[in-house]
Scaffold this active site. Structure first.
Site, PDB file in Angstrom:
ATOM      1  N   GLY A 369      28.334  67.687  55.961  1.00 46.30           N
ATOM      2  CA  GLY A 369      29.443  68.605  55.753  1.00 46.30           C
ATOM      3  C   GLY A 369      29.956  69.140  57.073  1.00 46.30           C
ATOM      4  O   GLY A 369      29.323  68.973  58.126  1.00 46.30           O
ATOM      5  N   PRO A 371      31.004  71.850  60.120  1.00 50.89           N
ATOM      6  CA  PRO A 371      30.178  72.904  60.738  1.00 50.89           C
ATOM      7  C   PRO A 371      30.359  74.250  60.039  1.00 50.89           C
ATOM      8  O   PRO A 371      31.448  74.586  59.566  1.00 50.89           O
ATOM      9  CB  PRO A 371      30.701  72.959  62.183  1.00 50.89           C
ATOM     10  CG  PRO A 371      31.411  71.666  62.398  1.00 50.89           C
ATOM     11  CD  PRO A 371      31.960  71.253  61.070  1.00 50.89           C
ATOM     12  N   VAL A 373      28.924  75.552  57.241  1.00 44.21           N
ATOM     13  CA  VAL A 373      28.940  75.706  55.782  1.00 44.21           C
ATOM     14  C   VAL A 373      27.549  75.976  55.215  1.00 44.21           C
ATOM     15  O   VAL A 373      27.385  76.028  54.001  1.00 44.21           O
ATOM     16  CB  VAL A 373      29.548  74.459  55.109  1.00 44.21           C
ATOM     17  CG1 VAL A 373      31.003  74.312  55.472  1.00 44.21           C
ATOM     18  CG2 VAL A 373      28.776  73.201  55.470  1.00 44.21           C
ATOM     19  N   LYS A 375      24.337  74.336  56.126  1.00 46.41           N
ATOM     20  CA  LYS A 375      23.386  73.235  55.965  1.00 46.41           C
ATOM     21  C   LYS A 375      22.001  73.618  56.475  1.00 46.41           C
ATOM     22  O   LYS A 375      20.996  73.430  55.789  1.00 46.41           O
ATOM     23  CB  LYS A 375      23.907  71.994  56.708  1.00 46.41           C
ATOM     24  CG  LYS A 375      25.255  71.498  56.211  1.00 46.41           C
ATOM     25  CD  LYS A 375      25.663  70.206  56.884  1.00 46.41           C
ATOM     26  CE  LYS A 375      25.901  70.376  58.372  1.00 46.41           C
ATOM     27  NZ  LYS A 375      27.052  71.240  58.677  1.00 46.41           N
ATOM     28  N   SER A 692      47.832  60.526  49.056  1.00 45.45           N
ATOM     29  CA  SER A 692      48.239  61.438  47.983  1.00 45.45           C
ATOM     30  C   SER A 692      49.605  62.075  48.215  1.00 45.45           C
ATOM     31  O   SER A 692      50.095  62.793  47.361  1.00 45.45           O
ATOM     32  CB  SER A 692      47.188  62.544  47.819  1.00 45.45           C
ATOM     33  OG  SER A 692      47.091  63.327  48.982  1.00 45.45           O
ATOM     34  N   LYS A 735      43.460  71.820  46.842  1.00 47.38           N
ATOM     35  CA  LYS A 735      44.916  71.732  46.765  1.00 47.38           C
ATOM     36  C   LYS A 735      45.497  72.730  45.761  1.00 47.38           C
ATOM     37  O   LYS A 735      46.519  73.382  46.029  1.00 47.38           O
ATOM     38  CB  LYS A 735      45.320  70.310  46.391  1.00 47.38           C
ATOM     39  CG  LYS A 735      45.012  69.278  47.466  1.00 47.38           C
ATOM     40  CD  LYS A 735      45.384  67.873  47.024  1.00 47.38           C
ATOM     41  CE  LYS A 735      45.064  66.853  48.114  1.00 47.38           C
ATOM     42  NZ  LYS A 735      45.401  65.485  47.710  1.00 47.38           N
TER      43      LYS A 735
END
Length: 812
Positions: A369, A371, A373, A375, A692, A735
Site C-alpha cells: 500500500g 506510505p 496507511v 502497514k 475509465s 470516485k
C-alpha cells in the site's frame, strides 16, 4: 653447408651466409642474446609459417627473433615489436603431437629491423647486423669484475640461479659477452633485457647491468632480513606457547586455575545452557577447543571468541508463549487503528487459524500500500495481540546478498546477516519479524538479496536457514514473517509466490478526519505540552486541513500539519497568551499560510463540450473535467493534458464511437473530415492514466458535436468500447466520495460496478443518485440537455464559470 663445415667456421664467416631479408619470429617473455641457446615452443600460425620459410633456405636455417612490446598480444604487427632483435640459427626443430613445434635456437648477432617487407602470411623483415664492438682498458676490466661479483652475490641470495650460470660467467673474457651471459641467466624483466640488447657499447651494457644488480641485491637483502625476523618471532611464539602449556600443566597438578582456564570453563557452561541442537553444540565445542589451544596473542582468538559469543547469544530454544484471544486482538486492532475494516478482518482470520491449528505454518503476509496507511503499525498490533516480541528491519536499498545471509568469517569484521541479527535482538525464536520496503531491494554485482530471501520466507525450507557467518542451520519455522512494500510490481515473482498479498487502500477523507481526532491531535497535544482546553480542532477545521493542505494516501503529512499548528500554539501559550485556541477553517491560514491544494467542485452551469469525469489516485478520488473543442481542419485528433497511452486510446475509441453514431445524433457522416478535434484534461502538468475516462470523453465529444450542454450536476466514469458498451472500472468508492464532496447529484457508473455499492457509506448513498448503465447511449441521454438554441435550453443559459481541476496523478 654441412654441419661439419659449420663447426669449422668462425662466427664472422657464418654471418656472411645470412640473407639480408629474413623471416621474423615474435617472442614474448624472453629476449634472445648472441651465443645463447634457447628452447622455444611455437604454436601461432604466422610463427609456424615463418619457421617453414626458414627451413627452405639453401645456405642455412636463419631467422630473426624480436621481443613483443605487449605480452598479451596474440597477433603482433610491426608496431607491436621492438626495433632491435637477434639473428639466430635453428639448431634443431621437432613437430609435437599437439601441433606445436619445438625448436632449439642459437643466437648469432644483434640485428636492426629496418623494413617489414611483408606481414602475411608471416612476418618478413629486412635486417642489418650490428657487429660487436671491441673495447679494452683497465676501467672495463674493473667493471667486469664488479658485475661478476654482484652476480655471485645475487645468486647466493636468490638460491634459484644454477651453478653452471656462475661457471659460464666466470669463464667469459669478453666484456660484451659477459653482460649478455649475466642478463641471460639472471631473472630480469623483459624491458630491462631489451635495454641491454639495444645497448651496443660493452661498457655501457655493463654499467646498466651493474645498476640493475645493485638494486636487486638491496631488495634481496631486505627480504632476507624480514624473513629472519619473522622466523625469530615464530620461534619466540612457539617458545611462549610451550612455556604456557607447561605452566598450565603445573597449575593443574597443584589444583590451581588461571584466568584463561576460568574463561574457557564459563564459555563451556554457557554453551551447555544455550539450548543448542546437537549439531550446533558439537560445532561450538569444537571451536572452543580451538580457542583453548590458541596462544592468547594470536589474532584468530578474537575471531573465534566473537563467533562463540554469537552462537551463545542466539535464542535457540527460548520462545514466548502465544496468548491468542480473538476478541482481545480485535479490541487491540480497533484501539490502534481506525478504518481498514477488510485488513483487520483478514488479520483476525489469520490469528484464528493460528489458534485452532497450532502446528500450521501459515502463510507469509505481505502488506502492499501507499506510505503512511498503517502497514508497520498493523504488524506491531499483531505482535501485541499474540504476546510476541516484535522485530523490524528495513530492506530498502539493500544490494548485497551478504546483508541477508551474512559474511563468511574469513573476512575482516565479518558479521551475521540481518535475519540473525534480528533474531538476537528479539531474544526469542518465535517473534513477529517485519521486513519493511521489500519492493526496494536492489540487484548488482554483489548478488540478489531477494533471492536470499526465498529460503527465509519459504516455510518448507526455513527450518534450517543457513547463514554464511554461523555455518550451522538456524530454525526460523516458528517466526511469523510479515513483509511490507509500496508497490507489488517490483517484487520478484518467485518471492511474491511465497507470500499472501494484502493490499492497503489509501484513507478516504472521512477516515483521515477520524484518525486525526482519535490519534493525531491527542498525540501532538501530548508531545507539545498542551491540553484539551489549550488547543481544539473542529471537525470542519480538520476537513479543511485535509483538503487544502495535504494530498496523500496516508496521514503522515496531516500529522505534520497538526504538529506545525501545535508548535505555533505552544509558542503563544509560552508567551503568556493563555486564551484557548480553536482551529477552524477561517483561521488555519493564519498558522499555515494560504492553501496549497484545491479540490474538485461541480460546474456551476451546464456547458457544451465540458463533462465531469471521476479519477482515482493514491491519495483518493477527485473530479476530472474533460473539455472538447472542434476546429476547422482535416480530421486530426489532438489529445493533451499529460495523458498516458491507455487514456489516449480511450479518447480515440470515444471518437470512433461518435463517428459510428453520426446518423443517430443527426450529424453529417463526413463531419470528421472537415474538422479537427482537440480533447483536453486540465492540469496538464499532472500525469493521468487509465481507461475509465473513456465514457466522459465520449459524452463531452457528443456534446460538442450536437451543441447540447452537459448537466453540471452529473459525474461520469466508465470504460467505453467501439460499440458503445460500458465496461467496469476500479476505485468506485474513492470516485463516488469525490463526487459527493464536489457537490455532484447524479453519478453514472457501469452496470457491472453495482456490486461495489456495499463499500459506499450510507450517508453518501442518501445524498447521491446512481445510474447504472450498460451503453454510452444511455449516458448521453441522461447527461446531455437539449441543444442550446432550443427553447428548452434557453432557461439553462448563464455566464460560464472558470474552473481548474485539482491534482490528478493516478488512474482515471
Amino acid at each position: 653447408m654441412t654441419e661439419t663445415e659449420k663447426k669449422t667456421m668462425t662466427l664472422e664467416e657464418r654471418l656472411r651466409f645470412v640473407p639480408e631479408t629474413l623471416p621474423l619470429l615474435p617472442v614474448r617473455d624472453i629476449v634472445v642474446y648472441p651465443y645463447m641457446m634457447t628452447h622455444l615452443f611455437v604454436g601461432r600460425k604466422k610463427s609456424v609459417l615463418a619457421l617453414e620459410e626458414m627451413t627452405s633456405q639453401k645456405e642455412g636455417r636463419f631467422i630473426v627473433l624480436a621481443a613483443q612490446k605487449g605480452q598479451e598480444i596474440d597477433d603482433p604487427g610491426p608496431a607491436d615489436l621492438h626495433s632491435m632483435g637477434t639473428v639466430a640459427e635453428c639448431v634443431q626443430m621437432l613437430r609435437l603431437p599437439d601441433g606445436t613445434i619445438r625448436v632449439v635456437i642459437e643466437g648469432l648477432a644483434r640485428a636492426k629491423l629496418l623494413e617489414f617487407e611483408q606481414t602475411d602470411p608471416y612476418l618478413q623483415v629486412k635486417t642489418q647486423i650490428v657487429p660487436e664492438s671491441e673495447e679494452r682498458g683497465v676501467e672495463l676490466e674493473a667493471l667486469m669484475r664488479n658485475v661478476l661479483a654482484q652476480f655471485e652475490r645475487a645468486a647466493n641470495l636468490r638460491r634459484d640461479i644454477p651453478q653452471e650460470a656462475l661457471d659460464n660467467a666466470q669463464h667469459t673474457e669478453e666484456a660484451g659477452r659477459l653482460a649478455d651471459v649475466v642478463a641471460m641467466y639472471y631473472p630480469l624483466k623483459v624491458e630491462a633485457r631489451q635495454q641491454i640488447l639495444e645497448t651496443f657499447s660493452p661498457k655501457q651494457r655493463l654499467e646498466i647491468l651493474s645498476e640493475l644488480l645493485n638494486k636487486e641485491i638491496e631488495i634481496l637483502e631486505i627480504e632476507r632480513k624480514i624473513s629472519s625476523r619473522v622466523k625469530k618471532e615464530l620461534e619466540d611464539t612457539q617458545k611462549e606457547f610451550y612455556l604456557r602449556e607447561k605452566i598450565k600443566a603445573i597449575q593443574q597438578e597443584l589444583g590451581e586455575r588461571d584466568e584463561r582456564s576460568a574463561e574457557m570453563d564459563d564459555l563451556r557452561k554457557q554453551i551447555e545452557a544455550a539450548g543448542m541442537s546437537s549439531e550446533v553444540k558439537e560445532k561450538a565445542l569444537k571451536e572452543l577447543d580451538r580457542l583453548e589451544k590458541m596462544p592468547p596473542a594470536s589474532p584468530e582468538v578474537v575471531v573465534v571468541r566473537t563467533y562463540l559469543d554469537w552462537l551463545i547469544s542466539l535464542p535457540w530454544s527460548k520462545r514466548s508463549e502465544d496468548k491468542i484471544d480473538i476478541n482481545e486482538a480485535e479490541t487491540i486492532l480497533d484501539q490502534d487503528h481506525y478504518g481498514l475494516k477488510k485488513i483487520k478482518e483478514r488479520v483476525l482470520e489469520f490469528l484464528a487459524v493460528r489458534k485452532l491449528a497450532t502446528g500450521s505454518k501459515g502463510p507469509i503476509l505481505c502488506f502492499i500500500g501507499p506510505p503512511g496507511v498503517g502497514k508497520t503499525s498493523i504488524g506491531r498490533s499483531i505482535a501485541k495481540a499474540l504476546g510476541r516480541e516484535f522485530v523490524r528491519i528495513s530492506l530498502g536499498g539493500v544490494r548485497d546478498e551478504s546483508e541477508i545471509r551474512g559474511h563468511r568469517r574469513t573476512y575482516v569484521g565479518a558479521l551475521p546477516g540481518r535475519i540473525i541479527q534480528g533474531m538476537k535482538t528479539a531474544g526469542t525464536c518465535n517473534p513477529v519479524f517485519m521486513m519493511d520496503e521489500v519492493d526496494k531491494i536492489g540487484v548488482d554485482f554483489r548478488g540478489d538479496p531477494s533471492a536470499a530471501l526465498l529460503e527465509v520466507l519459504d516455510p518448507e525450507q526455513n527450518n534450517a536457514f543457513s547463514d554464511h557467518y554461523l555455518e550451522v542451520p538456524f530454525d526460523l519455522s516458528e517466526v511469523m514473517f510479515i513483509t511490507t512494500g509500496n508497490l507489488l510490481d517490483p517484487v520478484p515473482p518467485a518471492l511474491k509466490d511465497r507470500m499472501e498479498v494484502i493490499e492497503f487502500p489509501g484513507y478516504i477523507e472521512e477516515e483521515k478526519i477520524k484518525i486525526a481526532e482519535l490519534f493525531l491531535v491527542p498525540k501532538q497535544r501530548k508531545e507539545h505540552g498542551l491540553d484539551e482546553k489549550g488547543l481544539v480542532f473542529t471537525e470542519n477545521g480538520l476537513r479543511t486541513l485535509t483538503r487544502e493542505y495535504t494530498r496523500e494516501a496516508g496521514v503522515r503529512n496531516l500529522e505534520r500539519e497538526v504538529a506545525s499548528i501545535s508548535r505555533k500554539v505552544a509558542k503563544k501559550i509560552a508567551q503568556g497568551k493563555t486564551r484557548p485556541l480553536r482551529i477552524t477553517p477561517s483561521n488555519i491560514a493564519k498558522f499555515l499560510g494560504p492553501p496549497r491544494f484545491r479540490f474538485g467542485t461541480a460546474e456551476k452551469k451546464p456547458e457544451v463540450a465540458v463533462a465531469t469525469g471521476l479519477g482515482w489516485t493514491q491519495s483518493g478520488g477527485d473530479t476530472m473535467p474533460v473539455e472538447v473543442t472542434l476546429m476547422k481542419g482535416e480530421g486530426n485528433l489532438l489529445l493533451t493534458g499529460c495523458l498516458g497511452e491507455v487514456m489516449q486510446e480511450s479518447g480515440k475509441a470515444a471518437l470512433s464511437y461518435a463517428r459510428s453514431r453520426a446518423v443517430r445524433f443527426g450529424l453529417d457522416e463526413n463531419f470528421y473530415s472537415k474538422c479537427d478535434v482537440h480533447i483536453h484534461v486540465p492540469q496538464g502538468a499532472q500525469p493521468k492514466e487509465g481507461p475509465s475516462a473513456g465514457l466522459a470523453i465520449a459524452v463531452a465529444l457528443i456534446s460538442a458535436l450536437t451543441n447540447r450542454p452537459v448537466r453540471c450536476d452529473v459525474a461520469i466514469t466508465g470504460e467505453i468500447t467501439l460499440r458503445g458498451k460500458v465496461l467496469p472500472i476500479g476505485g468506485v468508492k474513492e470516485k463516488v466520495l469525490a463526487a459527493h464532496r464536489a457537490g455532484i447529484k447524479v453519478v453514472l457508473l457501469p452496470k457491472d460496478n453495482e456490486k461495489d455499492m456495499e463499500e459506499i457509506p450510507t450517508h453518501v448513498k442518501k445524498d447521491l443518485e446512481f445510474c447504472f448503465i450498460e451503453s454510452a447511449d444511455e449516458a448521453i441521454e441522461i447527461a446531455l440537455l437539449p441543444p442550446k438554441d432550443s427553447p428548452a435550453a434557453k432557461e439553462t443559459r448563464g455566464k460560464p464559470s472558470v474552473h481548474i481541476s485539482p491534482h490528478i496523478a493516478g488512474h482515471a
